[in-house]
Motif scaffolding. Structure first.
Motif, mmCIF file in Angstrom:
data_model
loop_
_atom_site.group_PDB
_atom_site.id
_atom_site.type_symbol
_atom_site.label_atom_id
_atom_site.label_comp_id
_atom_site.label_asym_id
_atom_site.label_seq_id
_atom_site.Cartn_x
_atom_site.Cartn_y
_atom_site.Cartn_z
ATOM 1 N N LEU A 276 0.829 -1.209 0.000
ATOM 2 C CA LEU A 276 0.000 0.000 0.000
ATOM 3 C C LEU A 276 0.863 1.258 0.000
ATOM 4 O O LEU A 276 0.709 2.139 0.840
ATOM 5 C CB LEU A 276 -0.933 -0.015 1.222
ATOM 6 C CG LEU A 276 -1.905 -1.187 1.294
ATOM 7 C CD1 LEU A 276 -2.620 -1.219 2.625
ATOM 8 C CD2 LEU A 276 -2.907 -1.119 0.157
ATOM 9 N N GLU A 277 1.763 1.333 -0.973
ATOM 10 C CA GLU A 277 2.603 2.531 -1.059
ATOM 11 C C GLU A 277 1.785 3.700 -1.600
ATOM 12 O O GLU A 277 0.775 3.523 -2.288
ATOM 13 C CB GLU A 277 3.833 2.267 -1.929
ATOM 14 C CG GLU A 277 3.516 1.806 -3.330
ATOM 15 C CD GLU A 277 4.754 1.370 -4.090
ATOM 16 O OE1 GLU A 277 4.962 1.890 -5.199
ATOM 17 O OE2 GLU A 277 5.516 0.525 -3.576
ATOM 18 N N ALA A 278 2.229 4.909 -1.273
ATOM 19 C CA ALA A 278 1.462 6.130 -1.564
ATOM 20 C C ALA A 278 1.121 6.274 -3.043
ATOM 21 O O ALA A 278 -0.001 6.642 -3.403
ATOM 22 C CB ALA A 278 2.235 7.342 -1.070
ATOM 23 N N LYS A 279 2.093 5.956 -3.930
ATOM 24 C CA LYS A 279 1.874 6.124 -5.370
ATOM 25 C C LYS A 279 0.754 5.206 -5.863
ATOM 26 O O LYS A 279 -0.115 5.633 -6.627
ATOM 27 C CB LYS A 279 3.173 5.815 -6.123
ATOM 28 C CG LYS A 279 3.064 6.013 -7.627
ATOM 29 C CD LYS A 279 4.355 5.604 -8.314
ATOM 30 C CE LYS A 279 4.173 5.646 -9.826
ATOM 31 N NZ LYS A 279 5.355 5.142 -10.541
ATOM 32 N N ARG A 280 0.755 3.960 -5.417
ATOM 33 C CA ARG A 280 -0.270 3.000 -5.833
ATOM 34 C C ARG A 280 -1.648 3.407 -5.287
ATOM 35 O O ARG A 280 -2.649 3.311 -5.990
ATOM 36 C CB ARG A 280 0.058 1.592 -5.322
ATOM 37 C CG ARG A 280 1.382 1.070 -5.806
ATOM 38 C CD ARG A 280 1.287 0.425 -7.155
ATOM 39 N NE ARG A 280 2.609 0.009 -7.591
ATOM 40 C CZ ARG A 280 2.996 -0.016 -8.849
ATOM 41 N NH1 ARG A 280 2.186 0.359 -9.803
ATOM 42 N NH2 ARG A 280 4.196 -0.417 -9.168
ATOM 43 N N LEU A 281 -1.690 3.843 -4.030
ATOM 44 C CA LEU A 281 -2.960 4.288 -3.446
ATOM 45 C C LEU A 281 -3.498 5.509 -4.181
ATOM 46 O O LEU A 281 -4.694 5.627 -4.402
ATOM 47 C CB LEU A 281 -2.789 4.604 -1.958
ATOM 48 C CG LEU A 281 -2.770 3.395 -1.024
ATOM 49 C CD1 LEU A 281 -2.378 3.810 0.388
ATOM 50 C CD2 LEU A 281 -4.120 2.699 -1.006
ATOM 51 N N TRP A 282 -2.584 6.410 -4.571
ATOM 52 C CA TRP A 282 -3.005 7.609 -5.309
ATOM 53 C C TRP A 282 -3.615 7.194 -6.645
ATOM 54 O O TRP A 282 -4.650 7.732 -7.040
ATOM 55 C CB TRP A 282 -1.808 8.541 -5.548
ATOM 56 C CG TRP A 282 -2.205 9.775 -6.297
ATOM 57 C CD1 TRP A 282 -2.685 10.937 -5.779
ATOM 58 C CD2 TRP A 282 -2.188 9.951 -7.725
ATOM 59 N NE1 TRP A 282 -2.973 11.828 -6.785
ATOM 60 C CE2 TRP A 282 -2.676 11.256 -7.992
ATOM 61 C CE3 TRP A 282 -1.818 9.148 -8.802
ATOM 62 C CZ2 TRP A 282 -2.796 11.760 -9.288
ATOM 63 C CZ3 TRP A 282 -1.941 9.651 -10.082
ATOM 64 C CH2 TRP A 282 -2.429 10.942 -10.322
ATOM 65 N N GLN A 283 -2.986 6.212 -7.336
ATOM 66 C CA GLN A 283 -3.518 5.719 -8.615
ATOM 67 C C GLN A 283 -4.901 5.118 -8.434
ATOM 68 O O GLN A 283 -5.816 5.384 -9.219
ATOM 69 C CB GLN A 283 -2.579 4.659 -9.219
ATOM 70 C CG GLN A 283 -1.333 5.243 -9.851
ATOM 71 C CD GLN A 283 -0.392 4.146 -10.359
ATOM 72 O OE1 GLN A 283 -0.399 3.027 -9.850
ATOM 73 N NE2 GLN A 283 0.413 4.483 -11.347
ATOM 74 N N PHE A 284 -5.052 4.302 -7.373
ATOM 75 C CA PHE A 284 -6.356 3.688 -7.109
ATOM 76 C C PHE A 284 -7.412 4.766 -6.866
ATOM 77 O O PHE A 284 -8.496 4.735 -7.448
ATOM 78 C CB PHE A 284 -6.278 2.750 -5.891
ATOM 79 C CG PHE A 284 -7.622 2.269 -5.435
ATOM 80 C CD1 PHE A 284 -8.280 1.254 -6.111
ATOM 81 C CD2 PHE A 284 -8.249 2.856 -4.340
ATOM 82 C CE1 PHE A 284 -9.533 0.828 -5.707
ATOM 83 C CE2 PHE A 284 -9.502 2.436 -3.931
ATOM 84 C CZ PHE A 284 -10.139 1.415 -4.612
ATOM 85 N N ASN A 285 -7.097 5.721 -5.997
ATOM 86 C CA ASN A 285 -8.050 6.788 -5.667
ATOM 87 C C ASN A 285 -8.396 7.629 -6.888
ATOM 88 O O ASN A 285 -9.555 8.008 -7.084
ATOM 89 C CB ASN A 285 -7.505 7.679 -4.546
ATOM 90 C CG ASN A 285 -7.592 6.997 -3.193
ATOM 91 O OD1 ASN A 285 -8.567 6.323 -2.900
ATOM 92 N ND2 ASN A 285 -6.570 7.151 -2.386
#
Length: 199
Positions: free
Chosen positions: A139-148
């Motif tokens: 759950l790294e920030a970049k991946r979470l940002w992409q999901f959101n």
């Protein structure tokens, strides 16, 4: 207790009652009616209720809103998907349940793609691939940002479509109201003219 669980034993009792009536009382009409009603109740009790067909974008958004809330509460992706089962039902529940089972057996992206294909929507496909990436890369920030970002884009597109649908239904309502008013005016004018003609 569900209705089907009640109907089956009642149906069996009526069938047995009909057979008993035929044996002891020798009344073909009464026993035939009892057996027939019993068979019908037994069959109805065995019918499985089809799950509600709610495999649509609205249900997807609702379910993944809960998924996102679970991620914000520091849950891992698989447990967030599993707890999202509590917030859905019908065919969406079945599809998500199948996904949760499949990702335990198949660690590739395939279960996510198969789940997404049922919606036939580009954003859903990208979101599910992103969820797979969240499992594999954390759950790294970049991946979470992409999901959101993808999820918010889906919500915006869905809301825009709903607004367009409402606007088009309002336009149809306005046209029918205008036509109705026109017909009413012609009817009133015709009535007035016929009254003057009758004088």
């Amino acid at each position: 207790m569900s209705v089907s669980k009640v109907l089956k034993p009642i149906g069996l009792l009526l069938i047995l009652g009909g057979i008993t009536t035929l044996y002891f009382i020798d009344n073909l009409i009464i026993s035939g009616i009892l057996i027939l009603i019993g068979i019908v109740l037994f069959i109805v009790g065995n019918l499985r209720k089809k799950p509600k067909d709610n495999l649509d974008i609205a249900s997807f958004i609702n379910m993944f809103t809960h998924f996102r809330t679970m991620l914000d509460s520091d849950a891992n992706v698989v447990s967030a998907l599993t707890s999202s089962l509590e917030y859905t039902s019908g065919t969406m529940y079945e599809a998500l349940h199948k996904l949760v089972i499949n990702i335990n057996d198949d660690h590739s992206v395939t279960p996510f793609i198969l789940f997404a294909k049922r919606f036939n929507h580009r954003f859903v496909l990208h979101i599910m691939i992103n969820v797979y990436m969240l499992i594999n890369h954390g759950l790294e920030a970049k991946r979470l940002w992409q999901f959101n970002y993808l999820f918010e884009s889906l919500i915006k597109e869905f809301n825009d479509e709903q607004i367009a649908l409402h606007e088009s239904s309002y336009e149809r309502f306005n046209v029918s109201l205008f036509l109705g008013t026109g017909i009413m005016m012609f009817t009133i004018m015709g009535t007035i003219l016929s009254m003057f003609g009758g004088l």
